[in-house]
Design a protein around this motif. Structure first.
Motif, mmCIF file in Angstrom:
data_model
loop_
_atom_site.group_PDB
_atom_site.id
_atom_site.type_symbol
_atom_site.label_atom_id
_atom_site.label_comp_id
_atom_site.label_asym_id
_atom_site.label_seq_id
_atom_site.Cartn_x
_atom_site.Cartn_y
_atom_site.Cartn_z
ATOM 1 N N LEU B 99 0.835 -1.197 0.000
ATOM 2 C CA LEU B 99 0.000 0.000 0.000
ATOM 3 C C LEU B 99 0.872 1.250 0.000
ATOM 4 O O LEU B 99 0.616 2.205 -0.721
ATOM 5 C CB LEU B 99 -0.920 0.010 1.230
ATOM 6 N N ASN B 100 1.912 1.206 0.823
ATOM 7 C CA ASN B 100 2.807 2.365 0.859
ATOM 8 C C ASN B 100 3.399 2.627 -0.510
ATOM 9 O O ASN B 100 3.506 3.766 -0.953
ATOM 10 C CB ASN B 100 3.926 2.134 1.879
ATOM 11 N N GLY B 101 3.783 1.540 -1.171
ATOM 12 C CA GLY B 101 4.334 1.685 -2.515
ATOM 13 C C GLY B 101 3.331 2.321 -3.452
ATOM 14 O O GLY B 101 3.659 3.227 -4.230
ATOM 15 N N MET B 102 2.092 1.857 -3.357
ATOM 16 C CA MET B 102 1.059 2.399 -4.239
ATOM 17 C C MET B 102 0.807 3.868 -3.929
ATOM 18 O O MET B 102 0.605 4.683 -4.829
ATOM 19 C CB MET B 102 -0.244 1.619 -4.046
ATOM 20 N N PHE B 103 0.821 4.200 -2.649
ATOM 21 C CA PHE B 103 0.614 5.596 -2.276
ATOM 22 C C PHE B 103 1.725 6.466 -2.839
ATOM 23 O O PHE B 103 1.485 7.571 -3.292
ATOM 24 C CB PHE B 103 0.536 5.737 -0.746
ATOM 25 N N ASP B 104 2.934 5.941 -2.789
ATOM 26 C CA ASP B 104 4.051 6.719 -3.328
ATOM 27 C C ASP B 104 3.824 6.994 -4.804
ATOM 28 O O ASP B 104 4.073 8.101 -5.287
ATOM 29 C CB ASP B 104 5.370 5.959 -3.136
ATOM 30 N N ARG B 105 3.363 5.963 -5.505
ATOM 31 C CA ARG B 105 3.122 6.160 -6.938
ATOM 32 C C ARG B 105 2.020 7.184 -7.164
ATOM 33 O O ARG B 105 2.115 8.040 -8.030
ATOM 34 C CB ARG B 105 2.759 4.835 -7.595
ATOM 35 N N LEU B 106 0.969 7.066 -6.355
ATOM 36 C CA LEU B 106 -0.140 8.014 -6.505
ATOM 37 C C LEU B 106 0.346 9.430 -6.253
ATOM 38 O O LEU B 106 -0.037 10.368 -6.943
ATOM 39 C CB LEU B 106 -1.260 7.669 -5.520
ATOM 40 N N ALA B 108 3.189 10.532 -6.766
ATOM 41 C CA ALA B 108 4.003 10.954 -7.903
ATOM 42 C C ALA B 108 3.134 11.155 -9.139
ATOM 43 O O ALA B 108 3.638 11.439 -10.220
ATOM 44 C CB ALA B 108 5.090 9.914 -8.178
ATOM 45 N N GLY B 109 1.825 10.987 -8.977
ATOM 46 C CA GLY B 109 0.918 11.223 -10.088
ATOM 47 C C GLY B 109 0.825 10.054 -11.046
ATOM 48 O O GLY B 109 0.403 10.192 -12.183
ATOM 49 N N GLN B 110 1.227 8.881 -10.580
ATOM 50 C CA GLN B 110 1.153 7.714 -11.464
ATOM 51 C C GLN B 110 0.087 6.758 -10.959
ATOM 52 O O GLN B 110 -0.218 6.723 -9.772
ATOM 53 C CB GLN B 110 2.493 6.966 -11.466
ATOM 54 N N TYR B 111 -0.420 5.980 -11.868
ATOM 55 C CA TYR B 111 -1.386 4.969 -11.485
ATOM 56 C C TYR B 111 -0.616 3.760 -10.961
ATOM 57 O O TYR B 111 0.297 3.280 -11.621
ATOM 58 C CB TYR B 111 -2.230 4.587 -12.705
ATOM 59 N N PRO B 112 -0.927 3.312 -9.748
ATOM 60 C CA PRO B 112 -0.127 2.227 -9.185
ATOM 61 C C PRO B 112 -0.367 0.907 -9.911
ATOM 62 O O PRO B 112 -1.425 0.689 -10.489
ATOM 63 C CB PRO B 112 -0.613 2.148 -7.739
ATOM 64 N N GLU B 113 0.628 0.058 -9.835
ATOM 65 C CA GLU B 113 0.482 -1.255 -10.455
ATOM 66 C C GLU B 113 -0.171 -2.210 -9.479
ATOM 67 O O GLU B 113 -0.021 -2.082 -8.268
ATOM 68 C CB GLU B 113 1.877 -1.803 -10.806
ATOM 69 N N SER B 114 -0.874 -3.171 -10.029
ATOM 70 C CA SER B 114 -1.490 -4.182 -9.174
ATOM 71 C C SER B 114 -0.408 -5.036 -8.546
ATOM 72 O O SER B 114 0.664 -5.208 -9.104
ATOM 73 C CB SER B 114 -2.398 -5.082 -10.006
#
Lengths: 168, 701
Positions: B99-106, B108-114
């Protein structure tokens, strides 16, 4: 307060009426200044203000082109010597010297010390477009073009890349 | 009623869900200690649920997938259908990491990967074994567009729109028309069905829609449930606003819409009644009624909202403006003496006072409890200890100590480093500890306390401690200190050798229980914050590392000095003492000028030389010269200045990009008289002059 009172602000609006009357199509306005007898001009949009007198505090250890810093209404602004920047001999500043406050590419506000600031001149945009030239010479990359005016040549310059040049 | 997840909503989601996520880490670790803590299980469940809901609104499906799995597991846990075990815990911690990884991507304005399907299966598997009987396997929300109830955790725009349509329908025709539909979904998804009914109840109960069915009783129920689930009325109103497209905070919505509902779920679950006027409401009504009576005064009179979320940038600019005001105040104070007017003097005195108060008040708004950093440590300690096969308890003290927001952030990394080191190198293996007569589990104590205008942070472990002799030897081997200088080092000075950049190499870790790994980085970070770091250790008993940092970075107390006619500011925190040069003995030892202060030779530097200004040759003294003794790390240095003006609090103005190549200045400031003074950066100055051969660690003593 005293220091600020001495700072003279020139706004391009003062010149508007004069040029509106001439009806030569869309105009682009440039602030002309002199360095070592040559006339240069910066786009008014890049020039925030012109200071008549500013107390420059030198920074020990800074490159020669950087004269120091000034207090611009509570903000610390780095001041660069246009002469050294253009590769010219150093000259003592006199009562005609001005600090042009400009914004460079990085968004930083920088002061540029010039021999004198002349006026705001307006060219029809077509003239400016024609003057634009692509320069490959690295030393001349801040020169946008040359416009003849009253038997003199005005060198249009772009100071946006100031930060790259002085930093190297 | 389109619901476009615009940037602002995403930002709000990131902030609020991000806070939940940070809290989850800590809560999970606590759950490991007390796996049956029902409140905590519930709150973890809710946190996942809320994040899922928000992610659903924003159509971030990877987030929804993973939260969904975690939520299912915690649903079973809190219903005591399965028990917390280390496998679940490990997977959940991985979930948090993803989740933390996905939040970081978000961010950064990117759509997180599954996450990988295997991992998703693993998560789902947790919920399966004992789950068979009461709970059917659940479909992924986004793959199941059927029930209106699903929309309560809406993952698709159209699902959400449908819910809105349903709500609108409910508004006109009453709950009856919707409840059956919602209950039909019950087979499909136990939680969301009840959630939805509950949501409907709340929406109607609130009476905000002027629905004719909004009976006073229903209202009582709604507010009572809201109360008992610790959802405030404002939050609830935010839901309503949100649904009608007025509000801005999607997460506030989810939190309030979902949390009470999810709590109500277990109550309502055992009564699969035929579609009637909301069985969930009937179920919860009974439970809620006493609460409603007890709390009805507050429930009907919503508390006034007392907090406002402010962008830190805005706070920074307020701080800057206050800084300006302080400077003007200082200038006024300087000018005061030139007017011989009592009235002006008294006005200036008032201005002085008000400005000081304002400065304090603004500073307070930037304060954050150090808990924000400390919250990460249970996880850090757990992970490090697990990897190493050690047993470590972490104790936290003074978590509520407030300090400047910038400091809280800047301290996070150094502290993590130190805590990890304490577990890694400080605490011994359990068997070793037993042999030494200590409990198997080591203890790391992390504490914070305010001391005057400073914050003291300390990290203490009850491990094996450090051996000063070994460090001394290493220091000599590494060429950091001369052998004879090393002999004179006190034990404490030996410990502090590990802060030296050259000290950290791999072999120390195995040889001694030293903490050579990147300690110089920690030291640099702390110094940057105008802080100090000191180490104390005793063999066999443990090590304590103390960090002292100022409460705020915005205003720096400095000593103003004059060098060649210009003012310079030296941070007061490094100044040890000031004395006249005239009456001290000066020698040149090995090419280095030194001054003898209380029988101690201290290297002497002329500021004019350091700054590259022209001055008299070194050693030549002028009657009026003054010496400022400063502390640079473990080393004392004497700086010769023309004169000392005094103490002044300054606001640091960073130097421009053009000057970033110039070392030795931390910035500039505008002094009380409107001039500019450069602020010296001692480490930078030392580096800048290091080429001249002045700088050797030989004078540590």
């Amino acid at each position: 307060m005293t220091e600020q009172a001495m700072q003279q602000r020139q706004t391009p609006e003062e010149y508007d009426e004069e040029f509106e009357a001439q009806d030569k199509g869309p105009l682009s306005r440039w602030v002309s200044f002199t360095v070592d007898e040559e006339i240069y001009a910066l786009n008014v949009l890049d020039v925030q203000e012109v200071l008549r007198d500013a107390e420059i505090t030198p920074i020990p250890g800074a490159p020669d082109s950087i004269l120091g810093i000034i207090n611009l209404r509570g903000n610390v602004v780095t001041v660069v010597d246009a002469r050294i920047f253009f590769g010219l001999e150093e000259k003592k500043h006199d009562e005609n010297s001005r600090v042009m406050v400009i914004e460079v590419a990085s968004g930083e506000i920088v002061g540029l010390v010039v021999d004198s600031v002349a006026e705001v001149i307006a060219f029809p945009e077509s003239v400016v477009d024609q003057a634009m030239m692509s320069v490959n010479d690295d030393r001349a990359r801040h020169i946008l073009g040359i416009v003849p005016q009253d038997e003199k040549l005005i060198i249009l310059v772009d100071m946006k890349s100031l930060s790259d040049i002085t930093a190297t | 009623m389109a619901f476009e997840p615009d940037n602002e909503l995403l930002q709000d989601f990131l902030i609020e869900a991000g806070e939940l996520l940070n809290g989850l880490d800590e809560q999970l670790i606590e759950l490991e200690q007390s796996p049956d803590d029902a409140d905590r299980l519930n709150s973890v469940f809710r946190a996942f649920h809320t994040i899922k809901g928000g992610a659903g609104f924003l159509e971030v499906h990877p987030l929804v997938e993973i939260c969904h799995g975690a939520e299912d597991t915690f649903n079973l846990l809190r219903n005591h259908e399965i028990r917390m075990n280390s496998r679940i815990m490990d997977v959940m911690l991985q979930v948090i990491d993803s989740l933390n990884g996905m939040f970081d991507r978000l961010r950064a304005g990117q759509y997180p990967e599954s996450v990988s399907p295997e991992f998703l299966k693993e998560i789902e598997a947790l919920a399966r074994p004992e789950a068979a009987a009461p709970v059917k396997p659940k479909a992924e929300p986004e793959s199941n567009p059927v029930p209106a109830a699903e929309a309560a955790v809406a993952t698709e725009d159209d699902a959400f729109d449908r819910m809105l349509a349903d709500l609108d329908a409910a508004e006109s025709s009453g709950a009856d028309s919707v409840a059956p539909e919602a209950s039909n979904a019950a087979d499909d998804d136990l939680i969301t069905d009840d959630e939805f009914e509950n949501l409907l109840d709340e929406l109607h109960g609130k009476g905000q829609f002027q629905a004719p069915q909004a009976s006073p009783e229903a209202e009582k129920v709604a507010s009572a449930t809201a109360e008992s689930d610790e959802i405030t009325d404002e939050e609830f109103e935010a839901v309503l606003d949100e649904l009608y497209g007025k509000g801005k905070s999607p997460t506030a919505d989810d939190e309030s819409a979902v949390a009470p509902a999810s709590d109500a779920a277990p109550k309502a679950a055992p009564q699969p009644k035929p579609p009637s006027k909301s069985s969930a409401s009937a179920g919860s009504e009974k439970k809620a009624e006493p609460a409603a009576k007890a709390k009805s005064p507050e429930a009907h009179k919503p508390p006034v909202e007392t907090t406002v979320r402010v962008d830190t940038e805005r706070l920074d600019s307020i701080m800057n403006l206050v800084g300006e005001l302080v400077l003007v105040r200082n200038r006024m104070n300087t000018l005061k003496s030139t007017f011989e007017n009592e009235e002006i003097s008294s006005v200036i005195a008032t201005l002085d006072m008000v400005t000081s108060d304002l400065q304090g008040a603004v500073m307070k708004t930037r304060m954050q409890p150090v808990k924000k950093v400390f919250g990460r440590f249970p996880r850090v300690v757990r992970d490090t200890a697990r990897t190493l096969g050690k047993e470590v308890n972490l104790e936290l003290e003074g978590e509520d100590t407030d300090l400047d927001k910038n400091l809280v952030e800047a301290l996070a990394d150094p502290l993590i480093h130190l805590v990890r080191n304490a577990v890694d190198h400080g605490i011994e293996m359990p068997d070793q500890r037993e042999q030494a007569g200590k409990p198997r589990a080591g203890t790391v104590l992390l504490s914070a306390a305010q001391e005057g205008d400073h914050i003291r942070l300390s990290i203490r472990d009850d491990g094996s401690g450090m051996d000063a002799e070994v460090l001394r030897r290493k220091g000599v081997d590494k060429g950091i200190v001369d052998p004879d200088a090393a002999e004179r080092l006190t034990d404490q000075e030996c410990f502090e050798l590990i802060l030296h950049p050259g000290f950290s190499t791999k072999d120390q870790i195995s040889d001694i229980s030293g903490r050579g790994v990147g300690m110089d980085v920690v030291k640099t970070a702390i110094t940057k914050l105008s802080g100090t770091i000191s180490i104390d250790s005793s063999m066999g008993e443990g090590t304590q590392i103390n960090i002292k940092v100022p409460l705020t970075l915005a205003i720096l107390p400095t000593l103003m000095v004059i060098v060649s006619g210009r003012k310079y500011a030296v941070a007061l925190s490094v100044v040890n003492e000031i004395f006249e040069m005239a009456d001290k003995e000066i020698n040149v030892v090995d090419g280095q000028t030194t001054i003898t202060v209380r029988d101690r030779a201290v290297p002497l530097f002329r500021m004019t030389d350091w700054l590259g200004l022209r001055g008299e040759p070194p050693g030549q003294r002028s009657e009026t010269d003054q010496v400022v003794m400063v502390q640079h790390g473990a080393q004392l240095m004497a700086l010769v200045v023309d004169s000392v003006i005094g103490q002044e609090e300054v606001v640091i103005k960073p130097l421009g990009e053009l000057l970033r190549i110039v070392e030795g200045f931390a910035g500039a400031t505008i002094t009380g008289d409107g001039h500019i003074a450069l602020i010296l950066d001692l480490p930078g100055m030392v580096r800048r002059n290091a080429g001249r051969g002045h700088q050797r660690m030989r004078s540590v003593a």
